[in-house]
Design a protein around this motif. Structure first.
Motif, PDB file in Angstrom:
ATOM      1  N   GLY A 187      -4.278  -0.897  -7.996  1.00 32.49           N
ATOM      2  CA  GLY A 187      -4.858  -1.434  -6.770  1.00 32.49           C
ATOM      3  C   GLY A 187      -5.182  -2.912  -6.886  1.00 32.49           C
ATOM      4  N   PHE A 188      -5.743  -3.323  -8.018  1.00 33.27           N
ATOM      5  CA  PHE A 188      -6.073  -4.734  -8.225  1.00 33.27           C
ATOM      6  C   PHE A 188      -4.818  -5.609  -8.191  1.00 33.27           C
ATOM      7  N   VAL A 189      -3.752  -5.156  -8.881  1.00 29.70           N
ATOM      8  CA  VAL A 189      -2.501  -5.923  -8.906  1.00 29.70           C
ATOM      9  C   VAL A 189      -1.911  -6.037  -7.501  1.00 29.70           C
ATOM     10  N   LEU A 190      -1.985  -4.960  -6.726  1.00 28.63           N
ATOM     11  CA  LEU A 190      -1.454  -4.998  -5.366  1.00 28.63           C
ATOM     12  C   LEU A 190      -2.246  -5.969  -4.486  1.00 28.63           C
ATOM     13  N   VAL A 191      -3.555  -5.988  -4.666  1.00 25.72           N
ATOM     14  CA  VAL A 191      -4.369  -6.925  -3.880  1.00 25.72           C
ATOM     15  C   VAL A 191      -4.011  -8.362  -4.237  1.00 25.72           C
ATOM     16  N   VAL A 192      -3.860  -8.639  -5.531  1.00 26.46           N
ATOM     17  CA  VAL A 192      -3.486  -9.990  -5.958  1.00 26.46           C
ATOM     18  C   VAL A 192      -2.100 -10.351  -5.440  1.00 26.46           C
ATOM     19  N   THR A 193      -1.188  -9.397  -5.468  1.00 29.31           N
ATOM     20  CA  THR A 193       0.188  -9.660  -5.034  1.00 29.31           C
ATOM     21  C   THR A 193       0.261  -9.961  -3.549  1.00 29.31           C
ATOM     22  N   PHE A 194      -0.441  -9.159  -2.740  1.00 28.92           N
ATOM     23  CA  PHE A 194      -0.323  -9.290  -1.286  1.00 28.92           C
ATOM     24  C   PHE A 194      -1.419 -10.139  -0.663  1.00 28.92           C
ATOM     25  N   SER A 196      -4.039  -9.002   0.568  1.00 24.62           N
ATOM     26  CA  SER A 196      -4.536  -8.240   1.709  1.00 24.62           C
ATOM     27  C   SER A 196      -4.867  -6.833   1.244  1.00 24.62           C
ATOM     28  N   LEU A 197      -6.066  -6.365   1.570  1.00 25.70           N
ATOM     29  CA  LEU A 197      -6.452  -5.010   1.185  1.00 25.70           C
ATOM     30  C   LEU A 197      -5.604  -3.970   1.900  1.00 25.70           C
ATOM     31  N   VAL A 198      -5.235  -4.250   3.142  1.00 27.31           N
ATOM     32  CA  VAL A 198      -4.424  -3.302   3.906  1.00 27.31           C
ATOM     33  C   VAL A 198      -3.035  -3.179   3.286  1.00 27.31           C
ATOM     34  N   ALA A 199      -2.401  -4.330   3.020  1.00 29.45           N
ATOM     35  CA  ALA A 199      -1.065  -4.301   2.421  1.00 29.45           C
ATOM     36  C   ALA A 199      -1.101  -3.671   1.035  1.00 29.45           C
ATOM     37  N   ALA A 200      -2.175  -3.918   0.294  1.00 34.71           N
ATOM     38  CA  ALA A 200      -2.299  -3.327  -1.044  1.00 34.71           C
ATOM     39  C   ALA A 200      -2.528  -1.823  -0.967  1.00 34.71           C
ATOM     40  N   GLY A 201      -3.247  -1.387   0.058  1.00 38.53           N
ATOM     41  CA  GLY A 201      -3.550   0.032   0.172  1.00 38.53           C
ATOM     42  C   GLY A 201      -2.386   0.891   0.610  1.00 38.53           C
ATOM     43  N   LEU A 202      -1.427   0.298   1.330  1.00 38.85           N
ATOM     44  CA  LEU A 202      -0.299   1.090   1.827  1.00 38.85           C
ATOM     45  C   LEU A 202       0.507   1.738   0.699  1.00 38.85           C
ATOM     46  N   PRO A 203       0.945   0.999  -0.336  1.00 41.18           N
ATOM     47  CA  PRO A 203       1.696   1.665  -1.414  1.00 41.18           C
ATOM     48  C   PRO A 203       0.902   2.756  -2.114  1.00 41.18           C
ATOM     49  N   LEU A 326       3.297   3.046   9.244  1.00 41.87           N
ATOM     50  CA  LEU A 326       1.968   2.521   8.905  1.00 41.87           C
ATOM     51  C   LEU A 326       1.903   1.013   9.097  1.00 41.87           C
ATOM     52  N   LEU A 327       3.031   0.331   8.889  1.00 39.49           N
ATOM     53  CA  LEU A 327       3.052  -1.109   9.158  1.00 39.49           C
ATOM     54  C   LEU A 327       2.796  -1.385  10.631  1.00 39.49           C
ATOM     55  N   GLY A 328       3.269  -0.482  11.481  1.00 40.16           N
ATOM     56  CA  GLY A 328       2.989  -0.625  12.906  1.00 40.16           C
ATOM     57  C   GLY A 328       1.511  -0.485  13.205  1.00 40.16           C
ATOM     58  N   PHE A 329       0.842   0.429  12.514  1.00 37.55           N
ATOM     59  CA  PHE A 329      -0.607   0.583  12.692  1.00 37.55           C
ATOM     60  C   PHE A 329      -1.374  -0.604  12.121  1.00 37.55           C
ATOM     61  N   ALA A 330      -0.855  -1.188  11.023  1.00 38.91           N
ATOM     62  CA  ALA A 330      -1.590  -2.240  10.317  1.00 38.91           C
ATOM     63  C   ALA A 330      -1.705  -3.513  11.141  1.00 38.91           C
ATOM     64  N   GLY A 331      -0.702  -3.807  11.961  1.00 42.32           N
ATOM     65  CA  GLY A 331      -0.738  -5.020  12.769  1.00 42.32           C
ATOM     66  C   GLY A 331      -0.771  -6.282  11.919  1.00 42.32           C
ATOM     67  N   ASP A 332      -1.592  -7.256  12.338  1.00 39.51           N
ATOM     68  CA  ASP A 332      -1.678  -8.526  11.624  1.00 39.51           C
ATOM     69  C   ASP A 332      -2.390  -8.404  10.286  1.00 39.51           C
ATOM     70  N   LYS A 333      -3.088  -7.282  10.050  1.00 37.80           N
ATOM     71  CA  LYS A 333      -3.856  -7.129   8.821  1.00 37.80           C
ATOM     72  C   LYS A 333      -2.977  -6.916   7.593  1.00 37.80           C
ATOM     73  N   VAL A 334      -1.658  -6.827   7.795  1.00 37.23           N
ATOM     74  CA  VAL A 334      -0.767  -6.666   6.656  1.00 37.23           C
ATOM     75  C   VAL A 334      -0.703  -7.934   5.820  1.00 37.23           C
ATOM     76  N   VAL A 335      -1.205  -9.054   6.377  1.00 31.51           N
ATOM     77  CA  VAL A 335      -1.323 -10.288   5.607  1.00 31.51           C
ATOM     78  C   VAL A 335      -2.798 -10.653   5.494  1.00 31.51           C
ATOM     79  N   GLY A 336      -3.105 -11.557   4.583  1.00 34.13           N
ATOM     80  CA  GLY A 336      -4.479 -11.957   4.366  1.00 34.13           C
ATOM     81  C   GLY A 336      -5.045 -12.783   5.507  1.00 34.13           C
ATOM     82  N   ARG A 337      -6.375 -12.906   5.520  1.00 30.97           N
ATOM     83  CA  ARG A 337      -7.050 -13.634   6.593  1.00 30.97           C
ATOM     84  C   ARG A 337      -6.619 -15.093   6.624  1.00 30.97           C
ATOM     85  N   LYS A 338      -6.489 -15.705   5.456  1.00 39.19           N
ATOM     86  CA  LYS A 338      -6.095 -17.112   5.395  1.00 39.19           C
ATOM     87  C   LYS A 338      -4.708 -17.315   5.973  1.00 39.19           C
TER      88      LYS A 338
END
Length: 758
Positions: A187-194, A196-203, A326-338
């Motif tokens: 989970g930590f690696v996915l958060v660093v990679t993406f 975004s918590l949403v993008a990291a949580g999907l996999p 799920l990407l359709g549900f995620a919307g813009d949150k698939v990327v980070g806030r910045k």
């Protein structure tokens, strides 16, 4: 294929509620099936075609009810200094234990009083109670194991040293903190990679859903298909690994497509059409490797391989359908806030709904003049390909040297930590009766008394024999059993040689069996199956990759690189677990032979992961190459988009496998270490260094394919060339696609991307 997957991805994105509901329903159905299914016992273990198995079959026929292959246990007693086990008080304590054992389980076939058979050491301080069960160790119930442990615990409070050994205590290792730590690190690696918590949580979410469906289905069918409680172990590990990888690839490509200015639905379609194609073929290579375990011809391994392959198929289907939904549900949150703020600012500067409008919000936009780490590394390799190739090959070659001394076997209780009762019982028996007493051999003589006596005489004259018991005939007098105690410990090379010597000296009518002989035969069978298994798996994967890459040299390079990384990993395993190098660092208390399943197991698991990384990394290079990039530019482009994702996937797998190194079980520790270093070598040395170096040296030749072969091979369009027309049509009709999509064709967009990449 790319066009079909493109349409599938868009359809799943558009009908996301229906797709999500279907997968949740499947998970619920599988869960209900698992909860209501009869409890499965561990499936029986057999090794068809071996002498040890033939001996067990003969014993079952000629000695009905003897349970020759049943589980065994030894409750070992040691009297305090100055006392003997034959003292009346100590003798009474042992006899109470014998009575407790007889009443402890219905699965017990026999409990032998040590004083009735003189199972007392010469100094009188050590004695043992033999317990034989009606079923083998894998079928023994937990209740019987618990009763055995409780009896031992009760006996320990009587002033004697009491330890329990034998295969009756064997059980599958329970889930420990290692697996949990691995998931946390993932989970930590996915958060660093993406970012975004949403993008990291999907996999993670989809991998857990896939494993849940797969393992629940296995549990539901276990009783009907005799899958056993151990079958789901490999399925869970492989399913979690590839489930995270495949979802990671799709999500990463989706974000990249958004960054190119495509609408969300279009980005989902193209992500599934391109990265999804790589996922399909990567999944096929894993399925080939797992189903190929049938070559070994051990039913338990075949069932484990097929079950794990089914879980991989589920992971592929989830990546192709549930992820875009799920990407359709995620919307813009698939990327980070910045990144979202940056895209909104850019959209406002371009006049509202531009190339990165609200419906095309995407991943972080990286300025073209600021290359990422993957780009910088690829350019370094291209500048010095020969140096990188030599360092990588020679380095792995040096690590692989210990593999030449590989000795295979099945570790016994002697390699367990001294904190376990099995190890302490092993040591007590070794000290009191000799090391070979922990692994006696059982000879089955298919003949009369004269044949049995002749076998006893032949065996007594062999080196390495400590003791031979008189023959025990059956009621008909046509079959006898003889017990042979070796001088050396069960897992030693000397004991293995003794098994072969007995077979050579006694003829075909004498069969050697017992746990030690079964381990010897199992190791030999695994060794004999290794080359056919390698030929099947690597051969079929070579053909598959030739279809994917439409090249001869790229698949050849992929296969040779994989073999190099596996041999190097085996060398590292031999150095640590057989030679004892850095053994203290990894908690190796006793060196010994390498688990006989290790080479084939590593080939099956690591091959699948290695091909995942190969397909995802090199298909991006192939995609750039067919779109007009020069060979060096294609390599850089592949690393620009794929290096970070492949690196993240590899780090996740290394973390998951490394979690098993902390296990107290030597076999689990060995598996965790071997798989972790194999992924490390393959992902970061072979795929990240040797592969680009070889491709840079080959240039255009890397993508050479004979014309006649090109006409024969199907064109699966992994690069997504067939998506041009689909993309153009979508761009003309999709709201928010942006001005670029309205004024130009998809082909023009692709050419602009190639120009930018240059």
């Amino acid at each position: 294929m790319a066009t079909f997957l493109y349409k599938l991805g868009r359809s799943a994105f558009r009908r996301r509620r229906l797709v999500a509901l279907l997968w949740v329903a499947l998970l619920a159905i599988a869960g209900v099936g698992a909860a209501t299914a009869p409890t499965a016992t561990s499936s029986s273990f057999s090794i068809p075609g071996t002498e040890a198995q033939r001996a067990f079959d003969l014993l079952e026929e000629r000695f009905p009810g003897a349970s020759a292959d049943g589980a065994t246990a030894r409750v070992v007693y040691q009297a305090p200094a100055g006392q003997k086990m034959t003292d009346p008080a100590n003798k009474a304590k042992v006899e109470r234990t014998v009575a407790d054992l007889k009443a402890g389980s219905k699965e017990i076939a026999q409990v032998v009083d040590p004083f009735a058979v003189n199972a007392v050491s010469q100094d009188g301080r050590t004695a043992y109670v033999s317990v034989a069960y009606k079923v083998n160790a894998m079928e023994l119930s937990d209740a019987s194991r618990d009763a055995l442990k409780e009896t031992g615990a009760k006996a320990q409070g009587q002033g004697l040293t009491v330890e329990i050994g034998g295969d009756a205590l064997q059980s599958m290792p329970e889930t420990g903190p290692g697996e949990v730590v691995g998931v946390v690190i993932a989970g930590f690696v996915l958060v660093v990679t993406f970012g975004s918590l949403v993008a990291a949580g999907l996999p993670l979410l989809t991998a857990i859903i896939g494993v849940g469906i797969g393992v629940s289905t296995i549990t539901a069918l276990a009783s009907v298909l005799d899958l056993g409680s151990t079958t789901s172990t490999l399925a869970m590990m492989i399913g979690l690994a590839v489930g995270i990888d495949y979802a990671l690839f799709i999500v990463s490509r989706y974000r990249a497509e958004l960054a190119e200015g495509r609408a969300k639905e279009e980005a989902a379609g193209r992500a599934v059409g391109t990265a999804g194609s790589a996922v399909v073929f990567a999944g096929l290579t894993v399925v080939i490797a797992l189903v190929g375990l049938a070559v070994v011809n051990i039913p338990m391994l075949t069932k484990m391989g097929v079950a794990a392959a089914g879980t991989v198929v589920i992971a592929v289907l989830i990546a192709l359908t549930l992820i875009p939904a799920l990407l359709g549900f995620a919307g813009d949150k698939v990327v980070g806030r910045k990144a979202r703020k940056q895209l909104k600012a850019q959209a406002a500067a371009e006049g509202g709904e531009g190339a990165h409008g609200a419906d095309g919000a995407g991943a972080t936009v990286r300025p073209e003049g600021k290359p990422n780490a993957g780009t910088r590394w690829a350019r370094f390799v291209i500048r010095r390909p020969l140096l990188v190739l030599l360092v990588g090959v020679l380095g792995l070659g040096a690590i692989a040297v210990p593999a030449a001394s590989l000795e295979m076997g099945l570790p016994d209780d002697g390699v367990k930590p001294t904190s376990t009762t099995e190890r302490r019982a092993y040591d007590l028996l070794s000290d009191g009766f000799g090391p070979g007493f922990n692994g006696p051999l059982l000879l089955v003589v298919d003949g009369d008394k004269a044949a049995a006596d002749k076998a006893v005489s032949a065996v007594k004259g062999l080196d390495g024999v400590a003791a031979v018991t008189p023959p025990t005939p059956n009621k008909a007098g046509d079959t006898s059993m003889i017990t042979v105690v070796p001088k050396d410990r069960p897992s030693s090379v000397a004991t293995e040689q003794l098994v072969h010597d007995i077979r050579d000296a006694t003829g075909d009518h004498v069969l050697v069996t017992g746990a030690t002989a079964m381990n010897v035969d199992f190791s030999q069978k695994m060794n004999d199956a290794l080359l056919p298994y390698l030929a099947l798996v690597v051969g079929l994967a070579f053909l598959l990759l030739m279809v994917v890459f439409r090249s001869v040299l790229v698949p050849l390079k992929a296969a040779l690189g994989f073999l190099l990384s596996v041999v190097a990993a085996l060398g590292a395993v031999v150095a640590v677990f057989q030679w004892g190098w850095l053994g203290g660092l990894f908690g190796v208390e006793q060196t010994g032979p390498i688990m006989s399943m290790m080479p084939i197991f590593m080939v099956g698991v690591v091959f699948g992961l290695a091909m995942d990384y190969e397909v995802f990394l090199v298909t991006r290079m192939r995609e750039a190459y067919v779109h007009g990039a020069r060979p060096g530019e294609a390599i850089v482009d592949g690393f620009r988009h794929g290096a970070r994702v492949v690196g993240a996937a590899a780090v996740i797998m290394i973390a998951v496998f490394s979690g098993f190194i902390g296990s107290s079980e030597q076999m689990v520790k060995m598996i965790g270490f071997g798989l972790a270093v194999a992924v490390l070598f393959d992902a970061f040395i072979v795929r990240m260094a040797i592969v680009p170096a070889v491709l840079a040296l080959l240039g255009h030749t890397a993508w050479w394919l004979p014309k006649w072969l090109g006409r024969v091979l199907p064109n699966v369009d992994v690069e997504g060339e067939g998506l041009a027309a689909e993309g153009a049509a979508a761009g003309a009709t999709t709201p928010g696609a942006g001005a670029g999509a309205e004024t130009g064709t998809e082909t023009e967009t692709d050419m602009e991307l190639v120009t930018n990449r240059r």
